[in-house]
Design an enzyme around this catalytic site. Structure first.
Site, short mmCIF file in Angstrom:
data_model
loop_
_atom_site.label_atom_id
_atom_site.label_comp_id
_atom_site.label_asym_id
_atom_site.label_seq_id
_atom_site.Cartn_x
_atom_site.Cartn_y
_atom_site.Cartn_z
N TYR A 147 0.85 -1.19 0.00
CA TYR A 147 0.00 0.00 0.00
C TYR A 147 0.88 1.24 0.00
CZ TYR A 147 -2.91 3.78 1.77
OH TYR A 147 -3.54 5.00 1.92
N GLU A 235 -3.50 7.56 -3.81
CA GLU A 235 -3.49 6.28 -3.10
C GLU A 235 -3.31 5.14 -4.10
OE1 GLU A 235 -6.04 4.77 0.65
OE2 GLU A 235 -7.20 5.12 -1.16
#
Length: 424
Positions: A147, A235
């Protein structure tokens, strides 16, 4: 609460994005500040922008019909291909919005089922979102998923770059249960995201030594995109390591800061009004800041801070706010009337609280605008008015003498208790 926000708080001070509901003064990871003005775009649009900054993304083709999905799968010529619904919400895979197809025919059939469906995820709410666009992408040999995220930390006033080895899953859950798995580097805007910070995050992810430089370059390109595009959120989840040692942005979420859109006039073509709340679109025509929530008490205020305090005190009094509406400093009759129309277009609204602090704008002027707007619109729900500041006595007199269904409150606590009672 509004369900289409996205990194929240990893700590009490760090705001990071998800499009989950958020309390008036808080948030979820993957979620920006609850009332920050942002423009959202689709995954495929974000990836097109990232490619310009040399951020590696999978090969993909947009499809708006089953036939286009078939042709896209044929052109990509890989097995499998991934059919991905394009909506402004996360959790698509769990909701059935991401599927693998082993052939062009299968991609066509999946597209036929997916287009037009109401995709419900934990970020859309029960009403879901209609799928109108698909992204057909090449399948990749997945080794590990990580991530990456960049967002503004309002406590320090600086961007924060985050990384976690727990990629490909709900980052909100990781932040809540195992926050130690999320690594953060605060960025000094004067010098930017330094190479040593990128390498530090790459090592923290546990990447092989021979991939550290590649990962650091990926992260620096991502930050360059974040800064150059005036993003409020960037993101990558998952940030993918393939079995042939490539690092790729398998998914991409990009939001822009509305206040900087004047520098990017071309971004207006990226906006998808089908993904936005119709009342919020209407409010933007009058420069009103409006966010739809889930309660039954409408709030009309001047100032974002006062709006959040008003919603908090309504909650404290046992009520539920139906919206956030800030008329700003110019509370003219035209703006107030537009605000009333938007508030009352929500069938859930059972009462309205008008909470105005008269500083630059005088209370008597606001009161006359409220009365004029109410007369023109024929408001049938009870309205509680709390005025404070310049010419407050005259403003209260105008409200009392209006003959309208208004209740004058003395202070915020009194206003909240009265409007909660009237809302039933």
């Amino acid at each position: 609460m509004r369900r289409d926000h996205g990194l929240s708080t990893l700590s009490t001070s760090l705001v990071v994005n998800s499009e989950n509901s958020t309390p008036p003064t808080g948030g979820q990871i993957g979620q920006e500040p609850a009332f920050q003005n942002t423009m959202k775009i689709h995954e495929y649009q974000g990836k097109e922008l990232l490619k310009k900054f040399n951020v590696p993304v999978p090969r993909g083709i947009v499809a708006r019909s089953p036939e286009e999905a078939y042709q896209a799968a044929k052109e990509l010529a890989t097995t499998p291909v991934v059919v991905k619904a394009q909506i402004h919400a996360g959790g698509r895979g769990k909701g059935g919005g991401v599927k693998l197809a082993k052939s062009a025919d299968e991609a066509q059939e999946i597209a036929r089922q997916m287009l037009g469906m109401k995709l419900v995820t934990h970020q859309t709410g029960p009403e879901g979102r209609e799928v109108r666009v698909l992204l057909i992408e090449e399948g990749l040999p997945i080794d590990k998923e990580f991530y990456l995220g960049i967002v503004l930390d309002r406590a320090s006033g600086r961007p924060v770059f985050m990384a976690s080895a727990a990629g490909g899953m709900d980052i909100e859950e990781v932040a809540a249960k195992t926050p130690e798995k999320i690594f953060k580097e605060t960025i000094d805007p004067a010098v930017g995201f330094r190479p040593f910070q990128a390498r530090k995050l790459a090592f923290a992810l546990g990447l092989p030594n021979d991939l550290i430089s590649q990962a650091a370059k990926f992260m620096q390109s991502l930050y360059q995109a974040y800064e150059s595009l005036d993003a409020s959120l960037m993101e990558i989840n998952p940030f993918l390591l393939t079995k042939d040692n490539r690092l790729i942005a398998l998914d991409a979420k990009v939001n822009f800061d509305d206040n900087a859109l004047f520098r990017h006039p071309d971004f207006k073509d990226l906006r998808d009004l089908n993904e936005e709340e119709p009342l919020e679109i209407e409010a933007s025509k009058y420069d009103l800041n409006y966010i739809k929530l889930d309660g039954n008490i409408a709030c009309m205020v001047n100032g974002a801070g006062l709006a959040m305090a008003t919603m908090d005190i309504i909650k404290l009094a046992g009520g539920e706010p139906a919206n956030f509406l800030d008329v700003g400093g110019g509370a003219s009759q035209e703006r107030v009337e537009a605000a009333f129309r938007i508030l009352l277009a929500d069938p859930n609204v059972k009462a309205v609280l008008i909470n105005i602090f008269g500083g630059i704008v005088r209370c008597d002027m606001v009161a006359r605008g409220v009365v004029g707007a109410a007369n023109n619109l024929g408001i049938k729900v009870p309205v509680v008015v709390r005025l404070e500041g310049t010419n407050v006595e005259e403003g209260q007199r105008v409200i009392r003498d209006s003959g309208m269904n208004f209740t004058v409150a003395n202070g915020m606590k009194d206003a909240a208790e009265k409007v909660v009672a009237l809302a039933g």
